[in-house]
Write an enzyme that holds these catalytic residues in place. Structure first.
Site: not given
Ligand code: NI
Length: 179
Positions: A46, A51, A93-94, A135-136, A139
């Site tokens: 994701g 990000q 998380c990236l 989660h996304e 963001h």
């Protein structure tokens, strides 16, 4: 297509409330493809536009390899319209390399948004898909999963390399949370 630079840790864009997309213009489609490519390059499942430094309400998700019932999707202006239940699951998380934690999320959600072709979509999602959507979308509101950690939950965390946004065949079980 291009791999974009992933913003990490204290990058201010990760804490901004992302802007609604008012118009789906020609530039959006190559950007979304770049988001997918960036996510795949980072072995993620994701990614949200902030990000990669773009404070707009766009997310991409691909958990299709493990959950073919959820084809890969890009969502514009996604909104959760219903949340049901609670589930504790492991996330990473990236944008937060090396950090993992156990996060309480709704077990099932209903989400609506726009597809890149401009069509409205609404669907139900459970377990991992519900978790990644939450989660996304967080963001897009400047929220990172580490904001949601409760100390009492963290003892459940096992050591290992994978996470919610990071995919890995060998660790597929722990991507599911505690369903
Ligand atoms: Ni993330």
């Amino acid at each position: 297509m291009a791999v974009l630079e992933i913003q990490t840790n204290d990058a201010p864009v990760l804490r901004q409330k992302a802007a609604l997309i008012q118009e789906i213009d020609a530039d959006l489609h190559p950007f979304i493809e770049d988001m997918f490519e960036t996510m795949y390059e980072a072995q993620g499942i994701g990614l949200a536009a902030p990000q990669v430094g773009v404070s707009k309400r766009i997310i991409v998700i691909d958990i299709e390899k493990h959950h073919p019932e959820y084809p890969r999707i890009a969502l514009i202006n996604p909104v959760l319209t219903l949340t049901v239940g609670e589930e504790l699951g492991e996330e990473g998380c990236l944008s937060l390399p090396g950090v993992r934690g156990m996060v309480r999320r709704s077990a099932m959600v209903k989400v609506e948004g726009l597809l890149p072709n401009g069509n409205k979509i609404e669907f139900d999602a459970a377990h991992l898909m519900a978790r990644v959507l939450q989660h996304e979308i967080d963001h897009l509101n400047g929220i990172l999963f580490t904001d949601l950690l409760r100390p009492e939950d963290q003892e459940l965390l096992e050591t290992g390399p994978e996470s919610c946004e990071k995919s890995g065949d060998e660790n597929e079980d722990s991507l599911h949370g505690n369903k």
